[in-house]
Design a protein around this motif. Structure first.
Motif, PDB file in Angstrom:
ATOM      1  N   HIS A  86       0.849  -1.187   0.000  1.00 55.74           N
ATOM      2  CA  HIS A  86       0.000   0.000   0.000  1.00 55.74           C
ATOM      3  C   HIS A  86       0.890   1.243   0.000  1.00 55.74           C
ATOM      4  CE1 HIS A  86       0.783  -1.027   4.250  1.00 55.74           C
ATOM      5  NE2 HIS A  86       0.895   0.265   4.406  1.00 55.74           N
ATOM      6  N   ARG A  87       0.283   2.380  -0.277  1.00 58.02           N
ATOM      7  CA  ARG A  87       1.043   3.628  -0.251  1.00 58.02           C
ATOM      8  C   ARG A  87       1.550   3.889   1.158  1.00 58.02           C
ATOM      9  NH1 ARG A  87      -1.300   8.003  -0.676  1.00 58.02           N
ATOM     10  NH2 ARG A  87      -0.010   9.375  -1.958  1.00 58.02           N
ATOM     11  N   LYS A  88       2.834   4.171   1.254  1.00 56.72           N
ATOM     12  CA  LYS A  88       3.412   4.473   2.559  1.00 56.72           C
ATOM     13  C   LYS A  88       2.853   5.810   3.039  1.00 56.72           C
ATOM     14  CE  LYS A  88       7.842   4.988   4.966  1.00 56.72           C
ATOM     15  NZ  LYS A  88       9.308   4.999   4.817  1.00 56.72           N
ATOM     16  N   PRO A  89       2.352   5.881   4.274  1.00 51.82           N
ATOM     17  CA  PRO A  89       1.779   7.142   4.762  1.00 51.82           C
ATOM     18  C   PRO A  89       2.787   8.281   4.711  1.00 51.82           C
ATOM     19  CG  PRO A  89       1.205   5.321   6.224  1.00 51.82           C
ATOM     20  CD  PRO A  89       2.205   4.781   5.255  1.00 51.82           C
ATOM     21  N   ALA A  90       2.282   9.459   4.347  1.00 49.15           N
ATOM     22  CA  ALA A  90       3.109  10.664   4.288  1.00 49.15           C
ATOM     23  C   ALA A  90       2.999  11.422   5.609  1.00 49.15           C
ATOM     24  CB  ALA A  90       2.663  11.540   3.121  1.00 49.15           C
ATOM     25  N   GLN A  91       3.735  12.495   5.711  1.00 48.89           N
ATOM     26  CA  GLN A  91       3.655  13.361   6.898  1.00 48.89           C
ATOM     27  C   GLN A  91       2.584  14.432   6.755  1.00 48.89           C
ATOM     28  OE1 GLN A  91       8.050  14.313   6.755  1.00 48.89           O
ATOM     29  NE2 GLN A  91       7.832  14.078   8.959  1.00 48.89           N
ATOM     30  N   VAL A  92       2.163  14.665   5.521  1.00 50.30           N
ATOM     31  CA  VAL A  92       1.208  15.739   5.225  1.00 50.30           C
ATOM     32  C   VAL A  92      -0.036  15.146   4.594  1.00 50.30           C
ATOM     33  CG1 VAL A  92       0.824  17.869   3.929  1.00 50.30           C
ATOM     34  CG2 VAL A  92       3.080  17.392   4.912  1.00 50.30           C
ATOM     35  N   ALA A  93      -1.179  15.663   4.992  1.00 45.38           N
ATOM     36  CA  ALA A  93      -2.450  15.246   4.403  1.00 45.38           C
ATOM     37  C   ALA A  93      -3.147  16.448   3.793  1.00 45.38           C
ATOM     38  CB  ALA A  93      -3.353  14.607   5.454  1.00 45.38           C
ATOM     39  N   VAL A  94      -3.694  16.268   2.607  1.00 46.86           N
ATOM     40  CA  VAL A  94      -4.590  17.250   2.001  1.00 46.86           C
ATOM     41  C   VAL A  94      -6.009  16.756   2.241  1.00 46.86           C
ATOM     42  CG1 VAL A  94      -5.326  18.364  -0.134  1.00 46.86           C
ATOM     43  CG2 VAL A  94      -2.891  17.925   0.272  1.00 46.86           C
ATOM     44  N   LEU A  95      -6.784  17.570   2.961  1.00 43.75           N
ATOM     45  CA  LEU A  95      -8.135  17.174   3.354  1.00 43.75           C
ATOM     46  C   LEU A  95      -9.110  17.458   2.213  1.00 43.75           C
ATOM     47  CD1 LEU A  95      -9.103  15.997   6.095  1.00 43.75           C
ATOM     48  CD2 LEU A  95     -10.040  18.259   6.592  1.00 43.75           C
ATOM     49  N   MET A  96      -9.927  16.466   1.900  1.00 47.53           N
ATOM     50  CA  MET A  96     -10.917  16.597   0.831  1.00 47.53           C
ATOM     51  C   MET A  96     -12.289  16.288   1.407  1.00 47.53           C
ATOM     52  SD  MET A  96     -10.896  14.776  -2.895  1.00 47.53           S
ATOM     53  CE  MET A  96     -12.105  15.222  -4.148  1.00 47.53           C
TER      54      MET A  96
ATOM     55  N   GLU B 130     -19.059  18.531  14.676  1.00 46.36           N
ATOM     56  CA  GLU B 130     -18.171  17.390  14.958  1.00 46.36           C
ATOM     57  C   GLU B 130     -16.801  17.581  14.309  1.00 46.36           C
ATOM     58  OE1 GLU B 130     -16.083  13.797  13.748  1.00 46.36           O
ATOM     59  OE2 GLU B 130     -17.321  15.008  12.383  1.00 46.36           O
ATOM     60  N   LEU B 131     -16.781  18.058  13.063  1.00 47.83           N
ATOM     61  CA  LEU B 131     -15.512  18.301  12.378  1.00 47.83           C
ATOM     62  C   LEU B 131     -14.779  19.480  13.029  1.00 47.83           C
ATOM     63  CD1 LEU B 131     -13.487  17.755  10.139  1.00 47.83           C
ATOM     64  CD2 LEU B 131     -14.931  19.103   8.582  1.00 47.83           C
ATOM     65  N   LYS B 132     -15.512  20.496  13.440  1.00 39.15           N
ATOM     66  CA  LYS B 132     -14.917  21.633  14.154  1.00 39.15           C
ATOM     67  C   LYS B 132     -14.153  21.152  15.375  1.00 39.15           C
ATOM     68  CE  LYS B 132     -16.408  25.857  16.637  1.00 39.15           C
ATOM     69  NZ  LYS B 132     -16.014  25.477  18.002  1.00 39.15           N
ATOM     70  N   GLU B 133     -14.760  20.262  16.148  1.00 44.88           N
ATOM     71  CA  GLU B 133     -14.114  19.753  17.364  1.00 44.88           C
ATOM     72  C   GLU B 133     -12.883  18.922  17.024  1.00 44.88           C
ATOM     73  OE1 GLU B 133     -17.195  17.659  19.354  1.00 44.88           O
ATOM     74  OE2 GLU B 133     -18.356  19.470  19.843  1.00 44.88           O
ATOM     75  N   ARG B 134     -12.952  18.133  15.970  1.00 43.20           N
ATOM     76  CA  ARG B 134     -11.791  17.311  15.597  1.00 43.20           C
ATOM     77  C   ARG B 134     -10.632  18.181  15.132  1.00 43.20           C
ATOM     78  NH1 ARG B 134     -11.917  13.544  11.472  1.00 43.20           N
ATOM     79  NH2 ARG B 134     -13.891  14.250  10.552  1.00 43.20           N
TER      80      ARG B 134
ATOM     81  N   PHE C  70      -7.359  12.036  10.705  1.00 43.58           N
ATOM     82  CA  PHE C  70      -6.162  12.736  10.235  1.00 43.58           C
ATOM     83  C   PHE C  70      -5.240  13.114  11.395  1.00 43.58           C
ATOM     84  CE2 PHE C  70      -9.860  15.655  10.301  1.00 43.58           C
ATOM     85  CZ  PHE C  70      -9.502  16.493  11.346  1.00 43.58           C
ATOM     86  N   SER C  71      -5.486  12.570  12.569  1.00 43.67           N
ATOM     87  CA  SER C  71      -4.780  13.016  13.767  1.00 43.67           C
ATOM     88  C   SER C  71      -3.291  12.686  13.759  1.00 43.67           C
ATOM     89  CB  SER C  71      -5.428  12.405  15.014  1.00 43.67           C
ATOM     90  OG  SER C  71      -5.354  10.978  14.985  1.00 43.67           O
ATOM     91  N   HIS C  72      -2.867  11.678  12.972  1.00 47.92           N
ATOM     92  CA  HIS C  72      -1.461  11.270  13.006  1.00 47.92           C
ATOM     93  C   HIS C  72      -0.597  12.026  12.004  1.00 47.92           C
ATOM     94  CE1 HIS C  72      -3.605   8.817  10.078  1.00 47.92           C
ATOM     95  NE2 HIS C  72      -2.466   8.664   9.434  1.00 47.92           N
ATOM     96  N   TYR C  73      -1.163  12.937  11.238  1.00 46.00           N
ATOM     97  CA  TYR C  73      -0.375  13.711  10.277  1.00 46.00           C
ATOM     98  C   TYR C  73       0.244  14.931  10.955  1.00 46.00           C
ATOM     99  CZ  TYR C  73      -2.258  10.921   6.469  1.00 46.00           C
ATOM    100  OH  TYR C  73      -2.578   9.876   5.631  1.00 46.00           O
ATOM    101  N   ASP C  74       1.454  15.271  10.562  1.00 38.98           N
ATOM    102  CA  ASP C  74       2.105  16.466  11.102  1.00 38.98           C
ATOM    103  C   ASP C  74       1.409  17.734  10.625  1.00 38.98           C
ATOM    104  OD1 ASP C  74       4.508  15.348  12.512  1.00 38.98           O
ATOM    105  OD2 ASP C  74       4.870  14.519  10.532  1.00 38.98           O
TER     106      ASP C  74
END
Length: 690
Positions: free
Chosen positions: A407-417, A481-485, A464-468
């Motif tokens: 699988h794709r190795k997780p990156a440090q950055v996430a683009v939220l969609m 709910e998304l606001k709180e996250r 997305f909590s594990h992304y830098d």
């Protein structure tokens, strides 16, 4: 049955297992019914020569399979299935419900879709059916049940292909059937008409309802239809097609519980009507169709779409169901692919997690609307550049079989969609009709790529909590709910970057009051009283020399906020344009205009400074190469994709070349190299990833 079980099948817990060898599958849509019987033997020979191991069949065969309501013809399909089994080629057997036969639409014209202005769409193209028609549903499921009973034990059957590109042409139906189904959907969502009136703000323009029976789809009206009604119709229309998929899937599972079921998504360009993030968990494995678009950065758009598809698959291998060997037929001008692009495009999808590479179609049609669409076997036959390239790609994929299952190795950055932000941000009667959600998300993903930073795409409902760093452009709709996250993410040490027109409305498209950016105002530490969109030919200068277009905002600083960029021209000259606030252990940044490409890359350098994010692409290759990593039981694999039309020197890139490099470690123009990277890591199980 194929000699091996493709990895994209093994992720279904009840999938058939006929072997343990891993394999990147290769194939196409196969339409033998378009050709005389004598061509089929040649097809099998050419498939075997090209290392084809899977084909999707019977996609548009309903009229052949059921010539009349009480008449069936399976003899030809029996022959095809037997030939495939004998050749060791698996059948991804379609349910053939994509386009109803003439006899059905003649006997039951009430299955035909209706446009928003009341026009009934006639047969003659494809997908001429209403997703909510009970008559169509009954006939479709009869066909599905009949197919499943007939082929449930056939050795060629490896997967079921439900319908085809659901919603490509019949997504929005405004018929009376749709009206009835829409009311049922609204009653389930809101419970009472009073709650619907609140959510829809129906006291505006005297739209208040006393009963669900008064509600219609947002048909053509005298002025702007109610925006939340439009938004809910987007949701309903996506759900209606999803429910049709589920109805077919459940019939198949009841008869063939050990055969996985999928349908082909269309994650490409601005195809937004189906909320694939909501659909994906209903499939046994994710499949996607992608075609290169005649736009700037079309090669990078391919990679972005593949990254989106990987996010929908939650890290598991997925199936590239369709793409093109060369030219398509549906663009204004249909140019062939350049040398190297057939292989490059395919391997770019593999880099992002595809464990199957398939095309539309196997043999180029001699007639019909898609006769000028390229295929694996073109009109010129096997003695052709395209078929020779197809054979070469089949050989290349065999060299990459160790990659299968990774699988794709997780990156440090996430683009939220976020699909619902996409829908809501592009509704009418907004500050700017020129805002386009997906191009803005893509532009930031591209800026990260140009900066040498590998990024994942993550859906808003996923963890997305594990992304830098999380980059969330135009996150227009932010429910509580998304606001709180997002607040928890930042306070726990994450770094959020968001942009103009974000945090503005809740799930009902009602504005978060108190000033923009609404739900994110306190987290960002800023307040905006009103938007200041720019005219089509208008730009603003920033104090770092970059340029903004489309949008601007007069930002008021509420508390301890660092101003990273200021406006240098226009009415807002001297005022903040980009801000950043420390919140808890993390930071939250806001970009109030649509920056140009140089401005995005420059700003990212500042925003990533102080985080743990390190560019992976060596500086000489930035802007010219893309790095994608896959990791699994056989180790780690680095895909280097040449984004340019010039060769690249990869002598400074570590890893043992599997494909793509000559002795001097030069990567050809428009080429892809795959390197095996020495690592002790055995990968992260997909079930532990978002």
């Amino acid at each position: 049955m194929p000699k091996t079980t493709p990895t994209w099948l093994r992720h279904h817990p009840d999938a058939k297992a006929s072997g343990t060898e891993r394999r990147i599958s290769f194939g196409a849509d196969y339409n033998p019914e378009q050709w005389p019987r004598e061509v089929w033997d040649e097809d099998i020979r050419l498939m075997q020569r090209a290392n084809v191991d899977v084909v999707s069949i019977a996609i548009f065969s309903w009229a052949r399979l059921q010539p009349a309501q009480d008449q069936w013809d399976f003899e030809w399909l029996d022959d095809v299935m037997d030939m495939l089994a004998e050749a060791g080629i698996g059948a991804d057997l379609a349910t053939a419900t994509a386009s109803p036969p003439a006899w059905l639409s003649t006997q039951h014209p009430e299955i035909l879709p209706v446009t928003e202005d009341g026009t009934i769409l006639s047969p003659g193209g494809r997908q001429h059916w209403r997703p909510t028609s009970p008559v169509f549903r009954e006939h479709a499921l009869t066909l599905v049940r009949t197919l499943a009973e007939r082929y449930k034990n056939h050795p060629a059957l490896v997967a079921w292909h439900v319908n085809n590109e659901l919603g490509c042409h019949n997504l929005y139906d405004y018929s009376d059937d749709a009206a009835v189904a829409f009311r049922i959907w609204l009653r389930e969502r809101y419970g009472t008409v009073e709650e619907l009136n609140r959510a829809w703000s129906t006291d505006f323009w005297s739209q208040r309802y006393q009963a669900f029976e008064q509600i219609l789809p947002p048909r053509r009206a005298a002025s702007f239809p109610n925006p939340t009604q439009q938004l809910d119709f987007h949701r309903f229309s996506s759900d209606a097609l999803k429910q049709h998929f589920i109805a077919e899937r459940d019939v198949l599972r009841s008869i063939t519980p050990d055969v996985p079921v999928t349908t082909n998504f269309m994650v490409v360009g601005e195809t937004k009507g189906m909320n694939f993030a909501d659909w994906a968990d209903e499939l046994d494995f994710v499949a996607n169709d992608h075609y290169r678009l005649p736009i700037e950065h079309s090669r990078d758009e391919l990679s972005f779409s593949a990254a989106v598809t990987s996010s929908l698959a939650r890290g598991n291998p997925w199936f590239l169901m369709e793409h093109s060997t060369s030219a398509v037929n549906w663009q204004p001008i249909n140019r062939p692919k350049r040398p190297g692009e057939l292989e490059r495009d395919s391997l770019a999808h593999v880099a992002h997690g595809a464990d199957a590479v398939c095309y539309f179609q196997w043999r180029q049609s001699a007639g019909g609307a898609e006769k000028y669409h390229s295929a694996m076997v073109p009109h010129a036959g096997e003695d052709s550049r395209v078929y020779r390239n197809v054979v070469g790609l089949g050989q290349t994929l065999r060299q990459l079989d160790d990659v299968a299952g990774s699988h794709r190795k997780p990156a440090q950055v996430a683009v939220l969609m976020d699909w619902e932000s996409w829908w809501a941000s592009e509704l009418d009667s907004h500050p700017s009709a020129e805002l386009r959600y997906r191009p803005e998300v893509f532009a930031w993903w591209l800026a990260l790529l140009d900066a040498g930073v590998r990024a994942d795409v993550v859906q808003a409902h996923q963890d997305f909590s594990h992304y830098d760093v999380v980059l969330a452009p135009v996150l227009h709709m932010v429910p509580a709910e998304l606001k709180e996250r997002l607040e928890s993410y930042v306070h726990s040490g994450g770094h959020l970057i968001t942009t103009y027109f974000s945090g503005t409305v809740d799930q009902d498209d009602r504005v978060w009051l108190g000033g923009y950016p609404g739900a994110l105002r306190e987290l960002l530490g800023i307040r905006v009283e009103e938007f200041a969109p720019l005219l089509s030919d208008e730009t603003v200068a920033l104090d770092d020399g970059s340029t903004g277009r489309l949008w601007s905002e007069p930002i008021e600083i509420l508390n301890d906020v660092h101003v990273l960029r200021k406006y240098a021209s226009g009415d807002l000259a001297g005022q903040p344009a980009v801000t950043r606030r420390k919140a808890g252990a993390g930071t939250a940044a806001y970009v109030s205009t649509q920056l140009d490409a140089v401005g995005r890359v420059s700003l990212l350098a500042d925003l990533l400074d102080g985080t743990d994010v390190v560019p992976e692409i060596p500086e000489p290759l930035r802007g010219r190469a893309e790095f994608v990593r896959r990791i699994g039981e056989n180790g780690e694999f680095l895909f280097v994709i040449n984004r340019s039309d010039d060769p690249l020197d990869l002598s400074a890139v570590a890893g043992r070349a599997m494909i793509g490099l000559d002795n001097s470690r030069r990567l050809a123009a428009r080429g892809v190299a795959v390197l095996r990277v020495d690592t002790h890591s055995r990968g992260i199980p997909p079930t532990e990833r978002t």
